[in-house]
Design a protein around this motif. Structure first.
Motif, PDB file in Angstrom:
ATOM      1  N   THR C 297       0.864  -1.179   0.000  1.00  0.00           N
ATOM      2  CA  THR C 297       0.000   0.000   0.000  1.00  0.00           C
ATOM      3  C   THR C 297       0.906   1.236   0.000  1.00  0.00           C
ATOM      4  O   THR C 297       2.073   1.141  -0.393  1.00  0.00           O
ATOM      5  CB  THR C 297      -0.958  -0.012   1.220  1.00  0.00           C
ATOM      6  N   THR C 298       0.342   2.383   0.399  1.00  0.00           N
ATOM      7  CA  THR C 298       1.146   3.588   0.521  1.00  0.00           C
ATOM      8  C   THR C 298       0.898   4.207   1.886  1.00  0.00           C
ATOM      9  O   THR C 298      -0.105   3.915   2.523  1.00  0.00           O
ATOM     10  CB  THR C 298       0.772   4.622  -0.563  1.00  0.00           C
ATOM     11  N   ASP C 299       1.828   5.064   2.318  1.00  0.00           N
ATOM     12  CA  ASP C 299       1.584   5.779   3.570  1.00  0.00           C
ATOM     13  C   ASP C 299       0.930   7.126   3.237  1.00  0.00           C
ATOM     14  O   ASP C 299       0.638   7.412   2.075  1.00  0.00           O
ATOM     15  CB  ASP C 299       2.862   5.903   4.409  1.00  0.00           C
ATOM     16  N   VAL C 300       0.698   7.945   4.286  1.00  0.00           N
ATOM     17  CA  VAL C 300      -0.025   9.206   4.066  1.00  0.00           C
ATOM     18  C   VAL C 300       0.704  10.149   3.118  1.00  0.00           C
ATOM     19  O   VAL C 300       0.101  11.048   2.541  1.00  0.00           O
ATOM     20  CB  VAL C 300      -0.304   9.940   5.403  1.00  0.00           C
ATOM     21  N   GLU C 301       1.994   9.937   2.965  1.00  0.00           N
ATOM     22  CA  GLU C 301       2.761  10.789   2.034  1.00  0.00           C
ATOM     23  C   GLU C 301       2.881  10.153   0.655  1.00  0.00           C
ATOM     24  O   GLU C 301       3.615  10.634  -0.201  1.00  0.00           O
ATOM     25  CB  GLU C 301       4.158  11.050   2.608  1.00  0.00           C
ATOM     26  N   GLY C 302       2.203   9.027   0.460  1.00  0.00           N
ATOM     27  CA  GLY C 302       2.232   8.375  -0.844  1.00  0.00           C
ATOM     28  C   GLY C 302       3.421   7.458  -1.049  1.00  0.00           C
ATOM     29  O   GLY C 302       3.647   6.938  -2.147  1.00  0.00           O
ATOM     30  N   LYS C 303       4.162   7.238  -0.001  1.00  0.00           N
ATOM     31  CA  LYS C 303       5.351   6.388  -0.102  1.00  0.00           C
ATOM     32  C   LYS C 303       4.937   4.910  -0.051  1.00  0.00           C
ATOM     33  O   LYS C 303       4.053   4.530   0.716  1.00  0.00           O
ATOM     34  CB  LYS C 303       6.230   6.725   1.097  1.00  0.00           C
ATOM     35  N   LEU C 304       5.606   4.097  -0.844  1.00  0.00           N
ATOM     36  CA  LEU C 304       5.344   2.660  -0.859  1.00  0.00           C
ATOM     37  C   LEU C 304       5.502   2.076   0.553  1.00  0.00           C
ATOM     38  O   LEU C 304       6.461   2.389   1.250  1.00  0.00           O
ATOM     39  CB  LEU C 304       6.341   1.984  -1.806  1.00  0.00           C
TER      40      LEU C 304
END
Lengths: 486, 128, 449
Positions: C297-304
């Motif tokens: 998925t991604t984190d809140v910053e869009g990081k994998l």
């Protein structure tokens, strides 16, 4: 920084560890059975080593800091365990070797069976179960088979306190037992009136975690067991919390019939990022015939000149085999090493310091965080991670903010009977300075919740990733890397 | 929280509506809100199954929770809603319309009498 | 030992709690049961403990001291140095289950890579984060299948050539389901796959076979899989992962479930454990798979990012409604397998698979040429394990080999009375031509009278 997967790092034609060319004449495998493609990575050994080293740096671990994860007993994992379990005399032994060639392994298992039986006050122990959950399955199967053997087929009800781990009901349900929840009283003990009402000839048993998941020793444990036994039921002890009781109290002495241990909690074997565990099961004399097959025993007593011969014995009414071979032997070596180094004195010291540490933290934190059951705790305690004046702040926010201060969060949202639960288990191996630092941070977070709540809502800030989108993970399921595949 | 007037409820948060002897069953707005984002619906029955009130109907999973749905009435299952299998989030967006779960040929309509009406269910939810 | 408290620490802490002595904290325990006297040996220092454990270990013979042809579900493969070296990083082995993804990305990504490797090896769509071992993975397949048909199909067929310990474990797990029939592995059905196929019907939930089978044979399961599917039944294949370096994967053959023992993938024999059970399914069964799953998925910053996903299936949420009570995986063992496959890579892994195949065939051919020995099932292809029949009782033969420092193999007649005087040998890449020739020399000396 994002670390690429091993599949992203793969370059066609690159080789890692290689093997000698065949020293025998080669023949072809029948064409029909040959696979067309083998899509596994191609990388150099060093690239692989850097990849996994880099991954390791994205983990928190006991070796890095305080890990007060309630009900998990994250105590120090002594390095010596890693040495003894890797001795070639243990690691390079095939489980099907002739028993004369595995007397060392069998001796160690036999002794460990006896040590565990002695520590908890039971007649016999199986080391076979692979984890606590499998120990539970083994123990409840033994209870079920015991009743069936006596013709008591109507005994299908398993009482499970509302504070129990989720595995308790899951294990019983796997065996077709009917789960009957048992409420706690206002002091966190089993509710005796409710228990009496549920005890009749349908009762198979009671699964008791003591100390329970609130970290409280049941004040009526003797009475509870008496009531169950009088109704013809058996008492299963969930030994997940044995760390509080080592050398202090033996569950077998008060009549618990079956108990599982978690060697990876109580006896210092590493959690390994989720396993392997080991969940030996101890039983009273009347349940010995039902243990999994085989158990280790002495098959030839020997004499002055000859050492006893250890081997396998097959309990006559055994529930059967619960896994391949004899158990997680490598884990057993670690637990044996640990118990040898502690002895009676050290075991008692471990339990006492675990309880001292927990009560110290409880005392320091209970003014700032609500302590729903305010009494002397055992090795852990449960706080509420919420405050009336800042209703938007949840246990989860406190947990995440702790990461910014380089602490692993406590277990949260368990046990279910405490709202916004924060379950804290410091273990005995932490020193006072660490506990004091943790207290300072917990108090500071309580203050931040009022002065700058967004700091908590946005936490963690400086971890390898920030809060992850779990909904996206569940909706757009991506469980397998497709990199490099057509 | 939406509690439509014309249908019946049970305390385990299912609703049921009967038209011409056919009951449509779903979960309430309260239930979908408590679960939050639904990601999966697993039915415990197939069309043509004979079921009794209290039998397991489905399990609904969100990211952090799972809820059992039980039949409020007895009868024969006529149809399960493929839409909620394909797009589970329909249960969040439209619990009383597109998000219905099953249709049942009701065996005994008097079972409806023991269920809650909208006012009683509404009051029950507010107490929780 | 391992407790850091000074006398002063204890005093200060007790004072803060309002207790006089540590014993006061245990008053809740009924007095007559408090502080039992334990009969345990006096405690040892680290130096003494190591000496004691070395002494115990020295009472074992090992596969380093003996020439070992033992297999039967556990195989002595070479483990590259990098595997154990990386496993000993405290960041890996002293971490708990990755419930907090922000500080567990290492473990989570490693499991994601493990799941992907298992899918690629087996040709399946989804792998979980592992079960305890091959036997428990087999039991979970039976639970999955019966649950898949909502307990309406009451028959499970097991091949007689499925590892006997897997069959025993399945029966242990399923013994309380009185209406379920577990059939197909009786002596009458035997090990001919035709007889198993004949028993598949519309009441069959699952057919489980092994590939290569317990005797090392590579059986063509095409007809079995077609027949099972024609009756709506599921097919599970227990596979040896090393063989999948060469063999068509179960996914391509049409299996619905692939499972097996992951021990050959860089995990020491260690007298039977800890090892790992791998478990993979086709997409249609994705939601039925028990145990942990890691997803991307991604984190809140869009990081994998990687997280545990579909957790609502599991025991800590569903409690008694969960289909399995499993709440761990073989974390560190899956890491070992992931590192093993990464450092060997495609080339090295194929080499291992091929070396096993070639050396086993050389050994079989040499043994077959010795008077008094017969290699069984000569018409059936095999991978790295084969059955040999001798003229004398197997125990005597193995005793003779042991005297020459050889673990000669696994005696079969306890599990298979029809295979009197038969034993089974496994040959891995660690065995040299010289070793095989030595074995044959010793076998050749056997007195046949």
């Amino acid at each position: 920084m994002t670390e690429p997967t091993i599949f992203d790092l793969s370059v066609p034609g690159r080789k890692g560890v290689t093997f000698p060319e065949p020293d025998v004449p080669e023949i072809a495998l029948p064409e029909a059975f040959l696979r067309e493609d083998l899509p596994i990575p191609e990388m150099s050994e060093m690239d692989a080593v850097r990849h996994f080293s880099s991954l390791s740096q994205k983990n928190y671990a006991i070796d890095l800091g305080f890990y007060p994860l309630g009900s998990c007993t994250m105590k120090y994992n002594p390095k010596v365990n890693e040495v003894t379990s890797r001795l070639p005399g243990f690691a390079s032994v095939h489980p099907l070797q002739p028993i004369e060639s595995v007397q060392g392994s069998l001796y160690l298992m036999y002794e460990l069976q006896n040590m565990l039986a002695e520590i908890a006050g039971f007649a016999g122990v199986t080391l076979m179960p692979a984890a606590g959950a499998q120990g539970e399955l083994t123990g409840t199967l033994i209870i079920k088979k015991y009743h069936a053997d006596r013709g008591d087929h109507q005994r299908t009800r398993m009482l499970i306190p509302d504070s129990a781990h989720g595995t308790n009901p899951a294990s019983s349900a796997m065996l077709g037992l009917d789960i009957v929840p048992l409420p706690s009283d206002e002091r966190g003990n089993v509710n005796l009136d409710a228990l009496r009402e549920l005890c009749d000839d349908r009762l198979a048993g009671l699964m008791l975690t003591n100390p329970n998941t609130l970290g409280l020793f049941d004040e009526n444990v003797v009475e509870v067991i008496k009531i169950v036994h009088e109704a013809g039921g058996l008492v299963y002890g969930d030994g997940a919390n044995m760390n509080a009781l080592l050398g202090v109290f033996r569950p077998g002495d008060v009549g618990i019939d079956v108990l599982h241990f978690n060697l990876h909690k109580t006896f210092s074997t590493p959690h390994g990022g989720g396993g392997p565990g080991s969940g030996p099961v101890a039983v009273q004399k009347h349940l010995l015939p039902f243990l999994p097959d085989p158990v280790v025993g002495i098959i030839n007593e020997g004499d002055d000149d000859e050492a006893p011969l250890y081997g396998f014995i097959h309990p006559e009414k055994s529930i059967g085999r619960v896994k391949t071979f004899y158990g997680h032997f490598g884990v057993l070596v670690r637990a044996y090493t640990y118990i040898s180094m502690l002895g009676q004195e050290g075991l008692r010291d471990a339990a006492e310091k675990a309880v001292l540490n927990a009560n110290y933290l409880q005392e320091k934190l209970k003014g700032t965080y609500t302590l729903p059951y305010d009494r002397v705790c055992m090795h852990e305690f449960v706080l509420e991670g919420r405050w009336k004046d800042v209703p938007d702040i949840h246990a989860l926010d406190i947990a995440k903010r702790l990461m910014d201060y380089k602490f692993h969060p406590p277990t949260n949202y368990f046990p279910l009977i405490v709202p916004e639960a924060l379950m804290i288990e410091p273990t005995e191996t932490e020193n006072k300075e660490t506990l004091d630092r943790f207290v300072d941070v917990m108090l500071k977070i309580a203050e931040e919740a009022r002065t700058n709540p967004q700091l908590l809502k946005d936490a963690p800030h400086n971890t390898p990733i920030r809060r992850a989108d779990e909904l996206k993970a569940a909706r757009d399921l991506m469980l397998c890397c497709s990199s490099g595949l057509e | 929280m939406l509690v439509p007037q014309e249908i019946k409820y049970q305390k385990t948060d299912e609703w049921v509506k009967i038209v011409n002897g056919v009951a449509t069953i779903g979960i309430t707005d309260y239930a979908q809100d408590a679960l939050s984002d639904v990601v999966f619906v697993e039915f415990a029955i197939d069309p043509d199954d004979e079921v009794s009130a209290g039998d397991s109907l489905a399990t609904i999973e969100s990211v952090k929770a799972a809820a059992e749905v039980v039949f409020p009435v007895s009868g024969k299952v006529l149809e399960v809603n493929q839409t909620v299998i394909d797009t589970p989030e329909t249960l969040n967006s439209s619990p009383y319309e597109e998000g219905w779960l099953v249709k049942v040929q009701v065996a005994d309509e008097s079972e409806m009498d023991s269920l809650l009406d909208a006012a009683a269910y509404d009051a029950y939810c507010k107490e929780r | 030992m391992f407790t850091p408290h000074t006398k002063n620490d204890v005093e200060v802490m007790l004072k803060s709690i309002g207790a006089e002595k540590i014993e006061d904290l245990f008053k809740v325990i009924p007095e007559q049961f408090r502080y039992p006297d334990l009969s345990l040996a006096p405690r040892l220092t680290e130096m003494e403990a190591v000496a004691e454990l070395e002494n115990i270990a020295s009472a074992n013979g090992t596969t380093k001291d003996f020439l070992s042809f033992l297999g039967a579900g556990a195989y002595d493969h070479y483990i590259p140095a990098a595997v154990d070296n990386l496993l000993q990083r405290g960041e890996f082995y002293t971490a708990y289950t990755p419930y907090q993804p922000e500080i567990s990305q290492g473990t989570l990504q490693a499991i994601f890579e493990f799941q992907s490797l298992i899918c690629r090896l087996t040709g399946m769509d989804v792998s979980n984060a592992s079960h305890y071992d091959g036997a428990t993975a087999a039991a979970e397949a039976v639970i999955l299948a019966t649950g898949h048909f909502r307990n309406k199909r009451k028959k499970v067929l097991l091949s007689r050539a499925l590892n006997p310990q897997y069959r025993q474990t399945i029966r242990t797990y399923m013994q309380t389901d009185e209406t379920l029939q577990i059939l197909g592995d009786d002596a009458e059905t035997g090990t001919n796959i035709k007889n198993l196929i004949a028993q598949i019907d519309n009441d069959t939930a699952l057919v489980m076979v092994q590939y290569p089978d317990f005797f090392g044979r590579i059986i063509d399961y095409k007809e079995l899989i077609e027949t099972a599917h024609a009756h709506g039944a599921l097919v599970a294949m227990a596979v040896n992962p090393t063989a999948l370096g060469l063999l068509t994967p179960p996914g391509d053959l049409g299996a619905d479930i692939a499972l097996g023992e992951g021990q050959p993938l860089g995990i020491p024999l260690s007298f039977g454990g800890p090892w790992l059970g791998f478990f993979a399914v086709k997409n249609a069964l994705l939601r039925k798979i028990a145990g942990r799953l890691v997803g991307e998925t991604t984190d809140v910053e869009g990081k994998l990012a990687y997280v545990l996903t579909l957790t609502a299936r599991e025991q800590h949420i569903r409690r008694e409604k969960a289909s399995s009570n499993i709440c761990s995986n073989q974390g560190l063992m899956t890491l070992a397998a992931t590192i093993y496959l990464s450092v060997l890579g495609k080339h090295g892994f194929k080499q291992v698979s091929n070396l096993c195949y070639q050396k086993a065939h050389y050994a079989a051919e040499q043994i077959a040429s010795i008077d008094g020995f017969e290699v069984m099932f000569p018409e059936t292809p095999f991978f790295h394990e084969f059955v040999v029949k001798c003229e004398q009782p197997v125990d005597e033969l193995l005793e003779h080999l042991l005297e020459h420092d050889i673990f000669g193999g696994y005696k079969l007649e306890n599990d298979y009375p029809e295979l009197q005087n038969c034993f089974m040998l496994a040959v891995t890449e660690k065995i040299s031509r010289e070793d095989i020739d030595y074995l044959c020399d010793v076998l050749g000396e056997v007195d046949h009278d």
